[in-house]
Structures are given as C-alpha cells and as structure tokens.
Design a protein around this motif. Structure first.
Motif, PDB file in Angstrom:
ATOM      1  N   GLN A 141       0.815  -1.220   0.000  1.00  0.00           N
ATOM      2  CA  GLN A 141       0.000   0.000   0.000  1.00  0.00           C
ATOM      3  C   GLN A 141       0.849   1.270   0.000  1.00  0.00           C
ATOM      4  OE1 GLN A 141      -2.360   0.188   3.596  1.00  0.00           O
ATOM      5  NE2 GLN A 141      -0.790  -0.858   4.810  1.00  0.00           N
ATOM      6  N   ALA A 142       2.052   1.196  -0.518  1.00  0.00           N
ATOM      7  CA  ALA A 142       2.957   2.353  -0.532  1.00  0.00           C
ATOM      8  C   ALA A 142       2.415   3.453  -1.441  1.00  0.00           C
ATOM      9  CB  ALA A 142       4.346   1.931  -0.997  1.00  0.00           C
ATOM     10  N   ASN A 143       2.662   4.696  -1.031  1.00  0.00           N
ATOM     11  CA  ASN A 143       2.302   5.843  -1.879  1.00  0.00           C
ATOM     12  C   ASN A 143       3.462   6.818  -2.075  1.00  0.00           C
ATOM     13  OD1 ASN A 143       2.241   7.160   0.648  1.00  0.00           O
ATOM     14  ND2 ASN A 143       0.021   6.916   0.817  1.00  0.00           N
ATOM     15  N   VAL A 144       4.553   6.613  -1.340  1.00  0.00           N
ATOM     16  CA  VAL A 144       5.772   7.396  -1.510  1.00  0.00           C
ATOM     17  C   VAL A 144       6.892   6.408  -1.819  1.00  0.00           C
ATOM     18  CG1 VAL A 144       7.450   8.951  -0.425  1.00  0.00           C
ATOM     19  CG2 VAL A 144       5.001   9.200   0.075  1.00  0.00           C
ATOM     20  N   LEU A 145       7.425   6.466  -3.035  1.00  0.00           N
ATOM     21  CA  LEU A 145       8.446   5.511  -3.469  1.00  0.00           C
ATOM     22  C   LEU A 145       9.804   6.198  -3.530  1.00  0.00           C
ATOM     23  CD1 LEU A 145       6.536   3.676  -6.379  1.00  0.00           C
ATOM     24  CD2 LEU A 145       6.508   3.200  -3.916  1.00  0.00           C
ATOM     25  N   ILE A 146      10.754   5.683  -2.745  1.00  0.00           N
ATOM     26  CA  ILE A 146      12.099   6.243  -2.701  1.00  0.00           C
ATOM     27  C   ILE A 146      13.037   5.290  -3.422  1.00  0.00           C
ATOM     28  CG2 ILE A 146      13.942   7.138  -1.229  1.00  0.00           C
ATOM     29  CD1 ILE A 146      11.220   8.629  -1.016  1.00  0.00           C
ATOM     30  N   PHE A 147      13.656   5.782  -4.477  1.00  0.00           N
ATOM     31  CA  PHE A 147      14.513   4.957  -5.318  1.00  0.00           C
ATOM     32  C   PHE A 147      15.964   5.026  -4.838  1.00  0.00           C
ATOM     33  CE2 PHE A 147      10.745   5.795  -7.710  1.00  0.00           C
ATOM     34  CZ  PHE A 147      10.495   4.600  -8.375  1.00  0.00           C
ATOM     35  N   PRO A 148      16.717   3.945  -5.051  1.00  0.00           N
ATOM     36  CA  PRO A 148      18.094   3.913  -4.520  1.00  0.00           C
ATOM     37  C   PRO A 148      19.065   4.845  -5.225  1.00  0.00           C
ATOM     38  CG  PRO A 148      17.609   1.913  -5.761  1.00  0.00           C
ATOM     39  CD  PRO A 148      16.313   2.659  -5.627  1.00  0.00           C
ATOM     40  N   ASP A 149      18.750   5.236  -6.473  1.00  0.00           N
ATOM     41  CA  ASP A 149      19.642   6.130  -7.206  1.00  0.00           C
ATOM     42  C   ASP A 149      18.861   6.825  -8.319  1.00  0.00           C
ATOM     43  OD1 ASP A 149      19.551   4.372  -9.487  1.00  0.00           O
ATOM     44  OD2 ASP A 149      21.049   3.121  -8.503  1.00  0.00           O
ATOM     45  N   LEU A 150      19.536   7.782  -8.952  1.00  0.00           N
ATOM     46  CA  LEU A 150      18.884   8.595  -9.978  1.00  0.00           C
ATOM     47  C   LEU A 150      18.549   7.785 -11.226  1.00  0.00           C
ATOM     48  CD1 LEU A 150      17.998  11.504 -10.364  1.00  0.00           C
ATOM     49  CD2 LEU A 150      20.245  12.018 -11.337  1.00  0.00           C
ATOM     50  N   ASN A 151      19.411   6.826 -11.577  1.00  0.00           N
ATOM     51  CA  ASN A 151      19.120   5.980 -12.736  1.00  0.00           C
ATOM     52  C   ASN A 151      17.766   5.302 -12.591  1.00  0.00           C
ATOM     53  OD1 ASN A 151      21.093   6.040 -14.800  1.00  0.00           O
ATOM     54  ND2 ASN A 151      22.536   4.923 -13.521  1.00  0.00           N
ATOM     55  N   SER A 152      17.581   4.588 -11.482  1.00  0.00           N
ATOM     56  CA  SER A 152      16.343   3.832 -11.301  1.00  0.00           C
ATOM     57  C   SER A 152      15.140   4.752 -11.171  1.00  0.00           C
ATOM     58  CB  SER A 152      16.451   2.911 -10.079  1.00  0.00           C
ATOM     59  OG  SER A 152      16.754   3.649  -8.906  1.00  0.00           O
ATOM     60  N   GLY A 153      15.286   5.854 -10.456  1.00  0.00           N
ATOM     61  CA  GLY A 153      14.165   6.769 -10.254  1.00  0.00           C
ATOM     62  C   GLY A 153      13.714   7.434 -11.536  1.00  0.00           C
ATOM     63  N   ASN A 154      14.659   7.953 -12.307  1.00  0.00           N
ATOM     64  CA  ASN A 154      14.316   8.661 -13.540  1.00  0.00           C
ATOM     65  C   ASN A 154      13.732   7.712 -14.576  1.00  0.00           C
ATOM     66  OD1 ASN A 154      15.104   9.996 -16.348  1.00  0.00           O
ATOM     67  ND2 ASN A 154      14.991  11.612 -14.813  1.00  0.00           N
ATOM     68  N   ILE A 155      14.316   6.530 -14.704  1.00  0.00           N
ATOM     69  CA  ILE A 155      13.794   5.544 -15.656  1.00  0.00           C
ATOM     70  C   ILE A 155      12.379   5.127 -15.264  1.00  0.00           C
ATOM     71  CG2 ILE A 155      14.049   3.156 -16.460  1.00  0.00           C
ATOM     72  CD1 ILE A 155      17.132   3.644 -16.247  1.00  0.00           C
ATOM     73  N   ALA A 156      12.175   4.859 -13.977  1.00  0.00           N
ATOM     74  CA  ALA A 156      10.862   4.389 -13.509  1.00  0.00           C
ATOM     75  C   ALA A 156       9.773   5.426 -13.755  1.00  0.00           C
ATOM     76  CB  ALA A 156      10.929   4.038 -12.021  1.00  0.00           C
ATOM     77  N   VAL A 157      10.058   6.688 -13.440  1.00  0.00           N
ATOM     78  CA  VAL A 157       9.004   7.699 -13.570  1.00  0.00           C
ATOM     79  C   VAL A 157       8.625   7.916 -15.031  1.00  0.00           C
ATOM     80  CG1 VAL A 157      10.401   9.830 -13.713  1.00  0.00           C
ATOM     81  CG2 VAL A 157       8.192   9.861 -12.561  1.00  0.00           C
ATOM     82  N   LYS A 158       9.609   7.868 -15.924  1.00  0.00           N
ATOM     83  CA  LYS A 158       9.293   8.058 -17.340  1.00  0.00           C
ATOM     84  C   LYS A 158       8.547   6.853 -17.921  1.00  0.00           C
ATOM     85  CE  LYS A 158      12.921  11.447 -18.216  1.00  0.00           C
ATOM     86  NZ  LYS A 158      11.995  12.566 -18.460  1.00  0.00           N
ATOM     87  N   LEU A 159       8.893   5.649 -17.482  1.00  0.00           N
ATOM     88  CA  LEU A 159       8.168   4.477 -17.935  1.00  0.00           C
ATOM     89  C   LEU A 159       6.716   4.502 -17.459  1.00  0.00           C
ATOM     90  CD1 LEU A 159      10.791   1.609 -17.428  1.00  0.00           C
ATOM     91  CD2 LEU A 159       9.882   2.436 -19.602  1.00  0.00           C
ATOM     92  N   VAL A 160       6.510   4.774 -16.185  1.00  0.00           N
ATOM     93  CA  VAL A 160       5.151   4.808 -15.643  1.00  0.00           C
ATOM     94  C   VAL A 160       4.337   5.907 -16.326  1.00  0.00           C
ATOM     95  CG1 VAL A 160       3.775   5.279 -13.579  1.00  0.00           C
ATOM     96  CG2 VAL A 160       5.796   3.819 -13.421  1.00  0.00           C
ATOM     97  N   HIS A 161       4.937   7.083 -16.483  1.00  0.00           N
ATOM     98  CA  HIS A 161       4.250   8.209 -17.115  1.00  0.00           C
ATOM     99  C   HIS A 161       3.783   7.849 -18.519  1.00  0.00           C
ATOM    100  CE1 HIS A 161       4.667  12.621 -18.722  1.00  0.00           C
ATOM    101  NE2 HIS A 161       3.413  12.285 -18.554  1.00  0.00           N
ATOM    102  N   ARG A 162       4.685   7.325 -19.336  1.00  0.00           N
ATOM    103  CA  ARG A 162       4.380   7.117 -20.751  1.00  0.00           C
ATOM    104  C   ARG A 162       3.581   5.839 -21.008  1.00  0.00           C
ATOM    105  NH1 ARG A 162       4.740  12.162 -22.485  1.00  0.00           N
ATOM    106  NH2 ARG A 162       6.749  13.103 -21.940  1.00  0.00           N
TER     107      ARG A 162
END
Length: 352
Positions: free
Chosen positions: A271-292
């Motif tokens: 039930q997480a709503n705040v996702l903290i990524f371990p590094d910028l690579n994973s965070g930036n890739i994830a947000v763009k994939l989910v968005h698009r």
C-alpha cells in the motif's frame, strides 16, 4: 475529483505569484495564461517584451493580466547585481560580467524568488536541468536541517487502487545521482512531507531495492536498510506522521498479495504511496516508464529542501503538466508562508 483539481481548488483560496523564466516558449505562454484563467494567482513571464508579445501572438495566447519583465530593463537590476556581487563565489566579479549573469532569465527569476517578489519559480521547459538548478542552488538557501537538495515527481496513475487513490510521489528522480544513507533518509522525509501537504493522506514510504527484507545482502541493500532506520528515527524525533519500511522490491511495495508473502505485517508493503529509489538511474527511468506507458499525469521535478518553492520541469512537459507543476509550487508557498511569514512582500500581490 482528480488530484490536480483538488490542488487548484486549495490554491484559489490563497493565490500565489509564479515566475516563468522561459517567457517566449509557447507551452509556457499557454500555461501562464491558464494559470491566471483558473484564478490560481499571478503569472510573471521573463523576456524582452516585444519577443514575448510576438511569441504569444503566434501561439494565439492572451497576455491579459500576465506580467512581463525584461531583465535588461528591470528596475531591480542594480539591486540584483549587488546581491550577486555579495556572494562569496562572485567576490570581485566585474560589473559587466555580473550584469550578464543577472540578466540571464534563470538567474533573474531565482533572484526574484530569493527577494520575495514571487512565491515560486517554474522553469526547465526549454533548458537542461543544470541551467535551472545552478542559480537556484547558488541563490536560495536550504531549509534548516537540510544538507542536500533533492526532488520528486508527483504522479496520478489511472488505476486508483494503487497509492493514495492513484497518487504517488517518486523520489529522487532528478537531482542526486547516487545518494548516501543520510541523503536517502532526507529524500524520504521531504517527499513524505510534500505528499501529506498535497493529499492530506498518511505517507506510506517504501525504500525500494532489488531485495525485500534481506532476500539479497549486498553493500547496496545494506545502504537501503540503514537509510530506512535513519529515516524512521528522524520521523519519530520530528513527530512527522508517516509509515516507512524497507528494503522492499517494487512489487512488494505495491501489491497486497505479494506483500503478504514477502513482507507480512508491514504497514507499508502492498500500500505504498511514496516511493524512494536507490539512485537517480532507477528513479528517472521508472518515472518516465510509468508516465508514458500508463498515461499517468506527472508533475515535477518538484525541488525538495530549498526554503523557497521551485520546480525543474521536464523538457517534454505538456501545457497541462506545466500548469499542474505551477499549482503545486503555489500550494507549497502557502505552507511556506505559514511556517516562514517573514518571507512575504507586497509586490505583485494582487492581480491587475
């Protein structure tokens, strides 16, 4: 009601002044006009007046009730040059060089924000991140107790069974390439603070990894475990309402059935709503994939840890997303006014 519409509704009660440094960009022009039309506050565009007006005419955008400031002709230019020259990094700089820096719209906008002439800054539609972040980091001090500035994206995904009725914050997706333990804990704290302010819901923070609860034990996973423990301690000490757990894999953080197997008893898993990524690579890739791939609405990057609200948008942002980012920055400014009332000044306080 969609998340962003609730933000609009809250902001209409306390309209705020937003400066857009990229005053000739068609998407920014349209977003500034919509921001004013929605009665969210005042939009200030930076650029040469004739160029802004020509760009608006070409884009068929009305500039009614929108302020245009040409940094080269601004009455505050001498003051801003003195402010720049007072900074240690610019000691001894020649006046001509100081003027060249200050008249750069990104620096001029940051100085307006620092000086309290606007409540927030939204840039990045045509600039790379360094062009926006550099003046903000040089001119705007961090909040008390914050050592590292970071960022987050606010997303609303179509499937509202996840997150807070589909709303998430993803962090850090734009600033710190490889955060250490202290930085990860700070990112979690500030992301949770913003999430609660925007939604009113309890932040449930998942510290993400490729491992869940020791299923893999490496230096990388141990960093996430340590950051989780530190963030939990800080949340308790600061009496900040939130739940946090880690390390968690993404499916464990989001899906209740998997959480029941991999992290039974967790107040966050599934039930997480705040996702903290371990590094910028994973965070930036994830947000763009989910968005698009999901058609999510995505707003950011919202900067975390500065004592004035600002955002560094993606160069792919739509008009709707720019308006949404500006509204989120305006809503942040309401909280900043409450916490730091000395920041307010009267310039541009009412819509013309």
């Amino acid at each position: 009601m969609k998340f962003i519409e609730s933000v609009f509704q809250k902001l209409r009660s306390h309209p705020k002044r937003i400066v857009f440094p990229e005053g000739t960009e068609p998407r920014v022009l349209a977003a500034a006009a919509e921001y004013v039309h929605l009665q969210l506050g005042i939009a200030v565009l930076l650029g040469k007046k004739e160029e802004v007006e020509a760009a608006a005419k070409k884009a068929k955008v009305s500039l009614n009730k929108i302020h245009i400031i040409d940094p080269d002709l601004a009455e505050d230019l001498p003051l801003f040059i003195k402010r720049l020259e007072s900074l240690n990094r610019y000691k001894g700089i020649a006046d001509v060089d100081a003027r060249k820096i200050v008249t750069n719209p990104n620096y001029f906008g940051a100085l307006m924000l620092q000086n309290g002439q606007v409540d927030g800054l939204v840039g990045g539609a045509t600039s790379n991140s360094g062009s926006i972040l550099r003046p903000l980091f040089q001119l705007i001090k961090p909040l008390a107790g914050i050592k590292s500035i970071s960022s987050c994206m606010v997303l609303q995904i179509p499937n509202e069974t996840y997150g807070e009725n589909g709303v998430f914050t993803f962090s850090d997706c734009g600033v710190i390439p490889n955060p250490n333990v202290e930085q990860l804990a700070s990112i979690a704290m500030e992301s949770a603070r913003l999430f609660r302010q925007l939604t009113g819901g309890t932040p449930r923070i998942a510290m993400l990894s490729y491992s869940t609860k020791g299923s893999a034990q490496t230096q990388d996973t141990e960093k996430i475990v340590a950051a989780t423990a530190l963030a939990k301690q800080l949340l308790f000490e600061r009496m900040q309402p939130a739940e946090i757990d880690g390390e968690l894999q993404a499916d464990t953080a989001l899906i209740a059935e998997i959480a029941a197997i991999k992290a039974p008893g967790s107040m966050v898993a599934g039930q997480a709503n705040v996702l903290i990524f371990p590094d910028l690579n994973s965070g930036n890739i994830a947000v763009k994939l989910v968005h698009r791939l999901t058609g999510a609405e995505a707003y950011g990057q919202i900067l975390l840890g500065l004592d004035k609200p600002a955002a560094d948008m993606s160069r792919g942002s739509s008009v709707h997303e720019i308006v949404g980012v500006a509204a989120i920055i305006g809503l942040q400014a309401i909280e900043y006014r409450r916490l730091y009332p000395e920041q307010g000044v009267t310039r541009y306080e009412t819509v013309a």
